[in-house]
Each structure stands twice: as structure tokens, then as C-alpha cells.
Design a protein around this motif. Structure first.
Motif, PDB file in Angstrom:
ATOM      1  N   ASP A  50      26.477  26.263  38.526  1.00  0.00           N
ATOM      2  CA  ASP A  50      26.977  27.086  37.282  1.00  0.00           C
ATOM      3  C   ASP A  50      26.534  28.512  37.559  1.00  0.00           C
ATOM      4  OD1 ASP A  50      27.784  24.642  35.897  1.00  0.00           O
ATOM      5  OD2 ASP A  50      25.638  24.434  34.966  1.00  0.00           O
ATOM      6  N   SER A  51      25.475  28.593  38.183  1.00  0.00           N
ATOM      7  CA  SER A  51      25.173  30.249  38.526  1.00  0.00           C
ATOM      8  C   SER A  51      26.057  30.830  39.292  1.00  0.00           C
ATOM      9  CB  SER A  51      23.853  30.115  39.254  1.00  0.00           C
ATOM     10  OG  SER A  51      23.385  31.680  39.336  1.00  0.00           O
ATOM     11  N   LEU A  52      26.716  30.050  40.211  1.00  0.00           N
ATOM     12  CA  LEU A  52      27.831  30.660  41.067  1.00  0.00           C
ATOM     13  C   LEU A  52      29.285  30.873  40.103  1.00  0.00           C
ATOM     14  CD1 LEU A  52      27.331  28.671  44.417  1.00  0.00           C
ATOM     15  CD2 LEU A  52      26.752  31.307  44.104  1.00  0.00           C
ATOM     16  N   LEU A  53      29.431  30.018  39.403  1.00  0.00           N
ATOM     17  CA  LEU A  53      30.269  30.222  38.379  1.00  0.00           C
ATOM     18  C   LEU A  53      30.627  31.219  37.595  1.00  0.00           C
ATOM     19  CD1 LEU A  53      31.221  26.386  37.427  1.00  0.00           C
ATOM     20  CD2 LEU A  53      32.745  27.981  39.005  1.00  0.00           C
ATOM     21  N   GLU A  54      29.230  31.538  36.959  1.00  0.00           N
ATOM     22  CA  GLU A  54      28.999  32.750  36.516  1.00  0.00           C
ATOM     23  C   GLU A  54      29.077  34.167  37.132  1.00  0.00           C
ATOM     24  OE1 GLU A  54      25.295  32.556  34.521  1.00  0.00           O
ATOM     25  OE2 GLU A  54      25.828  30.563  33.117  1.00  0.00           O
ATOM     26  N   GLU A  55      28.619  33.919  38.342  1.00  0.00           N
ATOM     27  CA  GLU A  55      28.883  35.008  39.275  1.00  0.00           C
ATOM     28  C   GLU A  55      30.202  35.548  39.558  1.00  0.00           C
ATOM     29  OE1 GLU A  55      27.522  38.553  41.442  1.00  0.00           O
ATOM     30  OE2 GLU A  55      26.755  37.468  39.770  1.00  0.00           O
ATOM     31  N   ILE A  56      30.844  34.556  39.629  1.00  0.00           N
ATOM     32  CA  ILE A  56      32.540  34.810  39.993  1.00  0.00           C
ATOM     33  C   ILE A  56      33.128  35.548  38.776  1.00  0.00           C
ATOM     34  CG2 ILE A  56      34.715  33.531  40.252  1.00  0.00           C
ATOM     35  CD1 ILE A  56      33.337  31.413  42.236  1.00  0.00           C
ATOM     36  N   ASP A  57      32.719  35.225  37.740  1.00  0.00           N
ATOM     37  CA  ASP A  57      33.443  35.674  36.371  1.00  0.00           C
ATOM     38  C   ASP A  57      32.757  37.021  36.393  1.00  0.00           C
ATOM     39  OD1 ASP A  57      35.042  33.737  35.771  1.00  0.00           O
ATOM     40  OD2 ASP A  57      33.685  32.837  34.513  1.00  0.00           O
ATOM     41  N   ARG A  58      31.451  37.183  36.803  1.00  0.00           N
ATOM     42  CA  ARG A  58      31.099  38.634  36.713  1.00  0.00           C
ATOM     43  C   ARG A  58      31.725  39.427  37.711  1.00  0.00           C
ATOM     44  NH1 ARG A  58      27.996  42.239  38.535  1.00  0.00           N
ATOM     45  NH2 ARG A  58      28.055  41.254  40.790  1.00  0.00           N
ATOM     46  N   VAL A  59      31.904  38.912  38.756  1.00  0.00           N
ATOM     47  CA  VAL A  59      32.460  39.867  40.015  1.00  0.00           C
ATOM     48  C   VAL A  59      33.886  40.358  39.419  1.00  0.00           C
ATOM     49  CG1 VAL A  59      33.395  39.898  42.142  1.00  0.00           C
ATOM     50  CG2 VAL A  59      30.995  39.190  41.610  1.00  0.00           C
ATOM     51  N   ALA A  60      34.711  39.338  38.910  1.00  0.00           N
ATOM     52  CA  ALA A  60      36.023  39.545  38.210  1.00  0.00           C
ATOM     53  C   ALA A  60      36.004  40.541  37.283  1.00  0.00           C
ATOM     54  CB  ALA A  60      36.560  38.353  37.792  1.00  0.00           C
ATOM     55  N   GLU A  61      35.092  40.680  36.329  1.00  0.00           N
ATOM     56  CA  GLU A  61      34.858  41.316  35.173  1.00  0.00           C
ATOM     57  C   GLU A  61      34.281  43.005  35.379  1.00  0.00           C
ATOM     58  OE1 GLU A  61      36.315  40.936  32.091  1.00  0.00           O
ATOM     59  OE2 GLU A  61      36.995  39.232  32.692  1.00  0.00           O
ATOM     60  N   THR A  62      33.526  42.879  36.566  1.00  0.00           N
ATOM     61  CA  THR A  62      32.989  44.125  36.770  1.00  0.00           C
ATOM     62  C   THR A  62      33.453  44.606  38.181  1.00  0.00           C
ATOM     63  OG1 THR A  62      31.219  43.106  38.128  1.00  0.00           O
ATOM     64  CG2 THR A  62      31.080  43.507  35.551  1.00  0.00           C
ATOM     65  N   THR A  63      34.283  44.439  38.919  1.00  0.00           N
ATOM     66  CA  THR A  63      34.835  45.178  39.941  1.00  0.00           C
ATOM     67  C   THR A  63      35.673  46.080  39.531  1.00  0.00           C
ATOM     68  OG1 THR A  63      34.661  43.125  41.389  1.00  0.00           O
ATOM     69  CG2 THR A  63      36.036  44.829  42.341  1.00  0.00           C
ATOM     70  N   GLU A  64      35.553  47.326  39.830  1.00  0.00           N
ATOM     71  CA  GLU A  64      36.408  48.528  39.298  1.00  0.00           C
ATOM     72  C   GLU A  64      36.294  49.527  40.210  1.00  0.00           C
ATOM     73  OE1 GLU A  64      34.118  50.105  35.824  1.00  0.00           O
ATOM     74  OE2 GLU A  64      34.855  48.336  34.701  1.00  0.00           O
ATOM     75  N   PHE A  65      37.564  50.229  40.299  1.00  0.00           N
ATOM     76  CA  PHE A  65      37.769  51.620  41.104  1.00  0.00           C
ATOM     77  C   PHE A  65      38.113  52.709  40.104  1.00  0.00           C
ATOM     78  CE2 PHE A  65      40.401  54.544  43.479  1.00  0.00           C
ATOM     79  CZ  PHE A  65      39.735  54.488  44.771  1.00  0.00           C
ATOM     80  N   ASN A  66      37.269  53.491  40.072  1.00  0.00           N
ATOM     81  CA  ASN A  66      37.455  54.794  39.062  1.00  0.00           C
ATOM     82  C   ASN A  66      37.685  54.187  37.509  1.00  0.00           C
ATOM     83  OD1 ASN A  66      37.893  57.577  38.287  1.00  0.00           O
ATOM     84  ND2 ASN A  66      40.030  57.410  38.720  1.00  0.00           N
ATOM     85  N   THR A  67      36.827  53.351  37.285  1.00  0.00           N
ATOM     86  CA  THR A  67      36.732  52.730  35.881  1.00  0.00           C
ATOM     87  C   THR A  67      37.962  51.554  35.733  1.00  0.00           C
ATOM     88  OG1 THR A  67      37.908  54.164  34.599  1.00  0.00           O
ATOM     89  CG2 THR A  67      35.561  54.495  35.133  1.00  0.00           C
ATOM     90  N   ILE A  68      38.635  51.425  36.501  1.00  0.00           N
ATOM     91  CA  ILE A  68      39.868  50.471  36.414  1.00  0.00           C
ATOM     92  C   ILE A  68      39.630  49.278  37.090  1.00  0.00           C
ATOM     93  CG2 ILE A  68      42.338  49.926  37.112  1.00  0.00           C
ATOM     94  CD1 ILE A  68      42.571  52.875  37.582  1.00  0.00           C
ATOM     95  N   ASN A  69      39.600  48.138  36.069  1.00  0.00           N
ATOM     96  CA  ASN A  69      39.057  46.864  36.591  1.00  0.00           C
ATOM     97  C   ASN A  69      40.189  46.262  37.447  1.00  0.00           C
ATOM     98  OD1 ASN A  69      38.522  43.817  36.442  1.00  0.00           O
ATOM     99  ND2 ASN A  69      36.907  44.482  35.004  1.00  0.00           N
ATOM    100  N   LEU A  70      39.764  45.465  38.456  1.00  0.00           N
ATOM    101  CA  LEU A  70      40.638  45.173  39.626  1.00  0.00           C
ATOM    102  C   LEU A  70      41.018  43.661  39.594  1.00  0.00           C
ATOM    103  CD1 LEU A  70      39.394  47.290  42.631  1.00  0.00           C
ATOM    104  CD2 LEU A  70      41.108  47.983  40.828  1.00  0.00           C
ATOM    105  N   LEU A  71      40.148  42.957  39.065  1.00  0.00           N
ATOM    106  CA  LEU A  71      40.092  41.348  39.304  1.00  0.00           C
ATOM    107  C   LEU A  71      40.100  40.460  38.005  1.00  0.00           C
ATOM    108  CD1 LEU A  71      37.788  40.955  42.288  1.00  0.00           C
ATOM    109  CD2 LEU A  71      40.176  41.304  42.313  1.00  0.00           C
ATOM    110  N   ASN A  72      40.379  41.011  36.826  1.00  0.00           N
ATOM    111  CA  ASN A  72      40.281  40.300  35.667  1.00  0.00           C
ATOM    112  C   ASN A  72      41.721  40.032  35.031  1.00  0.00           C
ATOM    113  OD1 ASN A  72      41.196  42.786  34.690  1.00  0.00           O
ATOM    114  ND2 ASN A  72      39.688  42.781  33.086  1.00  0.00           N
ATOM    115  N   GLY A  73      42.757  40.442  35.884  1.00  0.00           N
ATOM    116  CA  GLY A  73      44.055  40.263  35.714  1.00  0.00           C
ATOM    117  C   GLY A  73      44.818  41.382  34.911  1.00  0.00           C
ATOM    118  N   SER A  74      44.020  42.478  34.530  1.00  0.00           N
ATOM    119  CA  SER A  74      44.570  43.546  33.901  1.00  0.00           C
ATOM    120  C   SER A  74      45.777  44.432  34.899  1.00  0.00           C
ATOM    121  CB  SER A  74      43.670  44.381  33.503  1.00  0.00           C
ATOM    122  OG  SER A  74      42.799  44.899  34.528  1.00  0.00           O
TER     123      SER A  74
END
Length: 534
Positions: A115-139
Motif C-alpha cells: 500500500d505504501s509503494l502504491l501511494e508512492e507511485i501515485d505521488r511520483v506521478a503527481e509531483t514529477t515536474e519540469f518547469n512546473t509542468i507535470n510529466l507523468l499524470n497524463g496531462s
């Protein structure tokens, strides 16, 4: 001989002025290094050089853009490397949980890390950014719009347009419904002969029909008598309300013992906890549609098997056993969704190709075609042609696939010289591992299947990013080479050839000195007229 108009001096002076003008131009070229310092120097050349300089400046910035794009992709790929490691760790934990030496409490401990790893995957997906542009959440993936469908994903080879399907039959769960509860009003009687003390225990249960499970159990009354087999005397007598008799219920291999007299709330809670471990769900809808136990998953792989300690015990729980025969077992399997894919050229305006096919896993539907075409989505539970009664086209889902949403990298000196970069969502939801659990029956095996699929998904996304990176590296080299060649070309147009210019400068410098000397001599010619006056 004339003195009013010294034509020799005039001619020499004009030549000298021309030489001075040319010499000034040459000196300007020598000092600036440019062959073209004014539009008058070379009208066509300055126009050509202006365009070339615009291209050179654009190519330089395009090369920077490409390098920035590589940085974006490297940032995303670095985060995905960690996601891959986390999926590998969860797979390792699932293998550990699959071992029969683990107790339920140990699997629960393993599940906490998962469960902790699943939460971390979602956190990485939501917070990985380049110049404030989110990269991994599907945007940064192309947008697709549709009703009655979620988790929509399209491959890079799906052109923009409208794609339509019709769900004729929604995916179902394996289910054991009870509606209405306790519809039969005949008392339930169960007798047990106790040979050790020569007695018989008889339990008579009276139920009251109800649409609410808890209410049904609470309204149940029971009488239990123990009779001596020899004398026929009643040894003991007891009565009460609540669950009519004790017994066991086993759901997908997970069993629970229920005690006579337990309240409806207590029975419901025990069944709910058992279902959670058994990969099933329990529901008691307020609309009166009836209490039911269903498989957690949808589709042909969604098995549900419920075993009771006796048919009488099943009856006091509200199940209708009249068609069961001798066995006290309920077995049910879900069904996959059945759809029509509307193809190009049909009566429906749809862009699916003539070779399109589909496959389903419950309500997860994937439509594929040639050249890597793939459209994947999760259909709304229960939505199909029979339930969508208010629509002009029952069960129809239209997918509006757009080319909006991807990151546009401007990798050329001119407009529309772009490269589109798509990065799919890498959340647990889109990888279909958001409900991963190794505590359920067959949970570790199901987790291994899901994690293998998720690993392939992440690997596919990473390989796409790698392909983008390699392309951009070639793009950068191409731009730099083109800029170099363009700079060389503009140099030939506007830069001064210093050797040639120095030859010209030397010639003009000599001419200027000669002209100056000649002018001095010309100015002396009128003086000769004085000799005639002597």
C-alpha cells in the motif's frame, strides 16, 4: 592656355574624389569585417543575408529547444526508473505472500508495504515536474473525451477523430443474490442427534420476509429444545432472536463461524470482513433489490463460490435453497462485456478500421487494429444497451480522440516545424493496480498478473521516451550542423575577404597618393601663363 578653367585640375580632382570615396568604402570593410555595410553595397546580398541570419538565429534557439526537450524526457525517464523499481519490489512481495507458510497477519504486514509503494507511485506521478509542468499524470497525453468510460488511453498511432462502440451486454460479477430475504414463511427446522448423551437437539427458526439483511436477522426468532431419546423428556429449552442457528459459511475458501443469536449488525460485519479477504463484496441496497454477495472483479475470471455448513443454515441467512438439491453450495461466474465495434463505412459515423478487433477483461475493453492502433478504456459498470434506456442509441459510447494535450517541441527555425511528445499517465489507476491486495484469496497470484502487466506498461512508456530522446539527439545534431553550414553560407555573402580587400586598399591608397601629386601638378599649370606676360 587657359587660367579661368583649369580643366586638368578639375579632371584630376574628380578622379581623386572618386578614389577617396572608394578608399573610404574599403577602409570601412577592413574595419568592420563585413563586405556589406550598407544596402547600397549589395542590395540583393543584404536581402539574402537578412533571411539567412533569421534562419541561423532560429536554428540556434531550436537546438536549445531540443536540448530542453531531452532534459524533460530524462527527468520523466528518471522518475519511471523508480516506478519500475517499486513495481519490482511489489512483485517480490507478492511472491513472498503467495507462499503457504504465511499467516493472514503476515500477509497483512506485507500488504502495508505494498500500500505504501502504491501511494508512492501515485505521488511520483503527481509531483514529477519540469518547469512546473507535470510529466507523468497524463496531462501530456492526447485528450480523449467520452461518457460512460474512464481510464481512456490511446496509442500514438490512433488518429484524431470520432470512434464509436456499442456495449450490448455489460460485464457482470459472479453473484449470489437473495431477493427478497426470507420469502418462504415455512419455519426452518434442524435436528441433531447427540449419541454421547442419547439426546436430540432440535432448533426451529421462524423468519420474517424483509428487504434489509440486518432487519431480517434481527426479526428472526428461534426455539431450541434438547430431548432425551429414551424418555422423550425435554432436557432443556431456550429461545431468542437474532441469527437462527450456529453454522459456518465459506466464501472463496475463506470461512467464518457464526453463532446463534448474533444480531444482524454482527452477522453483517463478520460477513463483510470475510468477503474482504475472499475477494468478494457484500451489499444490501437501500432500494430493496436484495442482499447479495458478489465477486470483487468483473468478467469471466470472476469466480464466486459460497459453501454453507448446511442448507438449513443457508435458509436462516435468507437464501432460497429450494433448487439447490443436496449440496449447500452456491457457485457463480461473471461474464465479460459484449460490444459492437462500429467500423469505417458502416451505418455509424466511426473511424475504426475494417480490421479492428476487441478483447475484454470484465469491463476493461481494448480495441486494436493494424500498425499498433490501440484504444483502451474501462466501461462504466452496468452500462449497456439494456440499461441505457433514455438514449437515442442505447449503449453507444463515442470517443472523441483529439491531438490536444501533448507537449509541442519547436525544433525548427520556421513555424510549424514541431515535434509532438506524448507521455502516458503512470498512475496506479491507469496501470490497473490501484486495488492490489495480497490478503485476499488468490490475491498474491492476481497481484503477480497485474504487476507483470503494469511492468510491461511502464517499460513501454520508458521505451517511447527513449525513442523520443534518441530522435531529439539526432535533431539537435542536425540543427547544429545546419546552423554551421548556414553560418558558413552567410559568411560568404556578407563577410569581407580581407586579403582581396587589402589588395584593393593598397591599390586605392597608391591611386590617392598619385592623384594628390597629379592635382598639385595641375594646379601649377596656370603659373606658366605668367611667363608669357614677362
Amino acid at each position: 592656355m587657359r587660367i579661368n578653367n583649369n580643366m586638368s585640375a578639375v579632371i584630376t580632382n574628380n578622379q581623386l574624389l572618386g578614389t577617396e570615396s572608394s578608399l573610404a568604402d574599403v577602409m570601412e570593410k577592413l574595419s568592420s569585417g563585413f563586405n556589406i555595410n550598407h544596402a547600397s553595397d549589395d542590395p540583393s546580398g543584404i536581402a539574402i543575408a537578412g533571411k539567412m541570419q533569421a534562419q541561423i538565429d532560429g536554428l540556434g534557439k531550436a537546438s536549445t529547444n531540443s536540448s530542453d526537450g531531452i532534459s524533460v524526457l530524462q527527468t520523466a525517464e528518471g522518475a519511471l526508473n523508480e516506478v519500475t523499481d517499486m513495481i519490482q519490489r511489489m512483485r517480490e512481495l507478492s511472491v513472498q505472500a503467495a507462499n503457504g507458510t504465511n499467516s493472514d497477519s503476515e500477509r497483512e504486514t506485507i500488504q502495508k508495504e505494498i500500500d505504501s509503494l502504491l501511494e508512492e507511485i501515485d505521488r511520483v506521478a503527481e509531483t514529477t515536474e519540469f518547469n512546473t509542468i507535470n510529466l507523468l499524470n497524463g496531462s501530456l497525453d492526447n485528450r480523449t473525451y467520452a461518457e460512460h468510460a474512464t481510464r481512456i488511453q490511446t496509442s500514438n498511432t490512433v488518429p484524431a477523430g470520432v470512434y464509436q462502440i456499442t456495449i450490448n451486454q455489460a460485464a457482470t460479477r459472479g453473484t449470489s443474490g437473495v431477493s427478497p430475504l426470507g420469502a418462504t414463511s415455512t419455519p426452518v427446522t434442524s435436528s441433531t442427534v447427540n449419541s454421547y448423551d442419547n439426546t436430540t437437539s432440535t432448533t426451529t427458526v421462524n423468519t420474517v420476509a424483509s428487504t434489509d439483511f440486518k432487519e431480517f436477522i434481527n426479526n428472526t426468532t428461534w426455539v431450541q429444545e434438547v430431548t432425551n431419546n429414551s424418555s422423550g423428556d425435554v432436557v432443556s429449552h431456550s429461545e431468542g432472536s437474532g441469527l437462527g442457528m450456529s453454522g459456518t459459511i465459506t466464501i472463496n475458501g475463506k470461512g467464518v463461524s457464526l453463532t446463534q443469536g448474533t444480531s444482524g449488525e454482527g452477522v453483517y460485519e463478520l460477513l463483510r470482513d470475510t468477503c474482504e479477504l475472499a475477494g468478494a463484496i457484500i451489499s444490501n441496497p437501500a432500494d430493496g433489490s436484495g442482499f447479495s454477495i458478489q465477486s470483487l472483479k468483473y468478467g469471466a475470471q470472476a469466480d464466486l463460490k459460497i459453501e454453507f455448513s448446511s442448507k438449513e443454515f443457508a435458509q436462516v441467512l435468507g437464501f432460497d435453497t429450494t433448487t439447490w438439491g443436496d449440496a449447500a453450495i452456491v457457485e457463480s461466474v461473471g461474464t465479460d462485456a459484449v460490444i459492437d465495434v462500429h467500423k469505417t463505412g458502416g451505418t455509424v459515423d466511426s473511424m475504426f478500421g475494417p480490421q479492428a478487433t476487441y478483447r475484454t477483461d470484465g469491463n476493461h475493453i481494448i480495441v486494436s487494429d493494424v500498425d499498433g492502433f490501440e484504444l483502451s478504456f474501462l466501461a462504466e459498470a452496468g452500462f449497456d444497451a439494456t440499461t441505457d434506456t433514455g438514449s437515442a442509441n442505447p449503449g453507444r459510447i463515442a470517443f472523441n480522440v483529439t491531438d490536444i494535450g501533448s507537449m509541442t517541441l519547436h525544433v525548427g527555425a520556421n513555424k510549424n516545424q514541431n515535434m509532438e511528445v506524448r507521455i502516458a499517465a503512470v498512475t496506479t489507476e491507469f496501470m490497473y493496480i490501484d486495488d492490489l491486495s495480497v490478503t485476499r484469496v488468490n490475491g498474491p497470484e492476481d497481484a503477480l498478473d497485474s504487476l507483470d502487466t503494469a511492468l510491461n506498461y511502464v517499460t513501454s512508456v520508458r521505451s517511447q521516451l527513449g525513442a523520443y530522446e534518441n530522435r531529439l539527439e539526432h535533431t539537435t545534431k542536425s540543427l547544429d550542423t545546419t546552423e554551421e553550414n548556414m553560418t558558413s553560407a552567410i559568411s560568404r555573402v556578407e563577410d569581407a575577404d580581407m586579403a582581396t580587400t587589402m589588395v584593393e586598399y593598397t591599390k586605392l591608397n597608391v591611386l590617392e597618393q598619385a592623384g594628390t601629386s597629379a592635382l598639385a601638378q595641375a594646379n601649377e599649370l596656370p603659373q606658366l601663363a605668367l611667363q608669357l606676360l614677362q
